[in-house]
Motif scaffolding. Structure first.
Motif, PDB file in Angstrom:
ATOM      1  N   SER A 176      -6.158  -0.883 -13.392  1.00 59.48           N
ATOM      2  CA  SER A 176      -6.328  -0.456 -12.008  1.00 59.48           C
ATOM      3  C   SER A 176      -5.128  -0.944 -11.218  1.00 59.48           C
ATOM      4  O   SER A 176      -4.676  -2.082 -11.393  1.00 59.48           O
ATOM      5  CB  SER A 176      -7.611  -1.041 -11.418  1.00 59.48           C
ATOM      6  OG  SER A 176      -8.723  -0.590 -12.148  1.00 59.48           O
ATOM      7  N   VAL A 177      -4.605  -0.084 -10.362  1.00 61.17           N
ATOM      8  CA  VAL A 177      -3.410  -0.429  -9.598  1.00 61.17           C
ATOM      9  C   VAL A 177      -3.736  -0.324  -8.116  1.00 61.17           C
ATOM     10  O   VAL A 177      -4.456   0.580  -7.679  1.00 61.17           O
ATOM     11  CB  VAL A 177      -2.254   0.539  -9.956  1.00 61.17           C
ATOM     12  CG1 VAL A 177      -1.012   0.197  -9.154  1.00 61.17           C
ATOM     13  CG2 VAL A 177      -1.958   0.479 -11.432  1.00 61.17           C
ATOM     14  N   LEU A 178      -3.206  -1.255  -7.322  1.00 64.65           N
ATOM     15  CA  LEU A 178      -3.379  -1.212  -5.874  1.00 64.65           C
ATOM     16  C   LEU A 178      -2.371  -0.241  -5.271  1.00 64.65           C
ATOM     17  O   LEU A 178      -1.204  -0.211  -5.687  1.00 64.65           O
ATOM     18  CB  LEU A 178      -3.161  -2.601  -5.266  1.00 64.65           C
ATOM     19  CG  LEU A 178      -4.098  -3.723  -5.711  1.00 64.65           C
ATOM     20  CD1 LEU A 178      -3.659  -5.037  -5.085  1.00 64.65           C
ATOM     21  CD2 LEU A 178      -5.517  -3.416  -5.320  1.00 64.65           C
ATOM     22  N   ASP A 179      -2.812   0.533  -4.279  1.00 65.34           N
ATOM     23  CA  ASP A 179      -1.837   1.375  -3.584  1.00 65.34           C
ATOM     24  C   ASP A 179      -1.099   0.511  -2.558  1.00 65.34           C
ATOM     25  O   ASP A 179      -1.424  -0.657  -2.352  1.00 65.34           O
ATOM     26  CB  ASP A 179      -2.511   2.595  -2.943  1.00 65.34           C
ATOM     27  CG  ASP A 179      -3.549   2.225  -1.896  1.00 65.34           C
ATOM     28  OD1 ASP A 179      -3.452   1.122  -1.327  1.00 65.34           O
ATOM     29  OD2 ASP A 179      -4.456   3.044  -1.630  1.00 65.34           O
ATOM     30  N   ARG A 180      -0.107   1.087  -1.885  1.00 67.01           N
ATOM     31  CA  ARG A 180       0.746   0.309  -0.965  1.00 67.01           C
ATOM     32  C   ARG A 180      -0.057  -0.320   0.165  1.00 67.01           C
ATOM     33  O   ARG A 180       0.187  -1.456   0.545  1.00 67.01           O
ATOM     34  CB  ARG A 180       1.829   1.195  -0.374  1.00 67.01           C
ATOM     35  CG  ARG A 180       2.869   1.579  -1.362  1.00 67.01           C
ATOM     36  CD  ARG A 180       3.901   2.455  -0.678  1.00 67.01           C
ATOM     37  NE  ARG A 180       4.747   3.054  -1.691  1.00 67.01           N
ATOM     38  CZ  ARG A 180       6.050   2.927  -1.700  1.00 67.01           C
ATOM     39  NH1 ARG A 180       6.643   2.258  -0.758  1.00 67.01           N
ATOM     40  NH2 ARG A 180       6.749   3.484  -2.648  1.00 67.01           N
TER      41      ARG A 180
END
Length: 192
Positions: A176-180
């Motif tokens: 899972s990746v965090l958005d800006r």
């Protein structure tokens, strides 16, 4: 068993306070325990030695004094020497019994249970569990101790010296990746 030796606790306390190591608390503890282990091994070998052979030596000394007593009788000094031999035998027999109980890893056994079949089975069970009788390498069954040791070392050396091919990799695993916006929110100061 060691607690029955007079002055043992003071000796351990003196060793423990005499060790000086630096580093983190866990490192200091590990180093002190390692140093204490070596001191205890040396002390056990030099002071106690082989408990079974010490017991047998005391028993043979009693036999010597008994034979002398039946032939000629004993002088007061010799009777005192026989009494000390009996005390030594009692001490070593007690320590041997404690040693067997400790080896059995069954704290609930009483010291008088050392001759039961169950006691001996429990005392030797750990040794049997840790024993490697044979291994199979490339279809060959190896049983000789030296060959088994050699093959185990070779196998571990081969596995540990291989390049990263056999090791687990995180390449290709979805994360899972965090958005800006979420990443920026992590750097905001705390609010009430």
């Amino acid at each position: 068993m060691w607690l029955r030796v007079e002055g043992f606790k003071d000796l351990v306390r003196r060793w423990w306070t005499g060790y000086t190591f630096s580093g983190s608390f866990s490192h200091i503890l590990a180093c002190k325990l390692k140093a204490l282990k070596q001191d205890l091994k040396t002390w056990n070998r030099e002071v106690l030695g082989n408990v079974f052979s010490n017991k047998e030596a005391a028993l043979s000394q009693i036999g010597y004094w008994d034979a002398k007593e039946s032939d000629l009788g004993l002088s007061p000094e010799e009777a005192e020497a026989r009494r000390r031999a009996v005390e030594d035998f009692s001490k070593w027999a007690s320590m041997e019994e404690i040693s067997w109980r400790q080896k059995s890893q069954q704290l609930w056994l009483k010291e008088g249970d050392k001759n039961s079949r169950f006691f001996h089975k429990m005392a030797n069970a750990q040794r049997r569990r840790n024993y490697l009788a044979a291994i199979k390498v490339n279809g060959r069954r190896l049983t000789r101790e030296e060959v088994v040791k050699e093959e185990v070392v070779i196998s571990f050396h081969r596995v540990l010296s291989e390049i990263d091919e056999w090791k687990p990799s995180i390449i290709g695993l979805p994360f899972s990746v965090l958005d800006r916006e979420e990443a920026r929110a992590l750097e905001n100061p705390f609010s009430e």
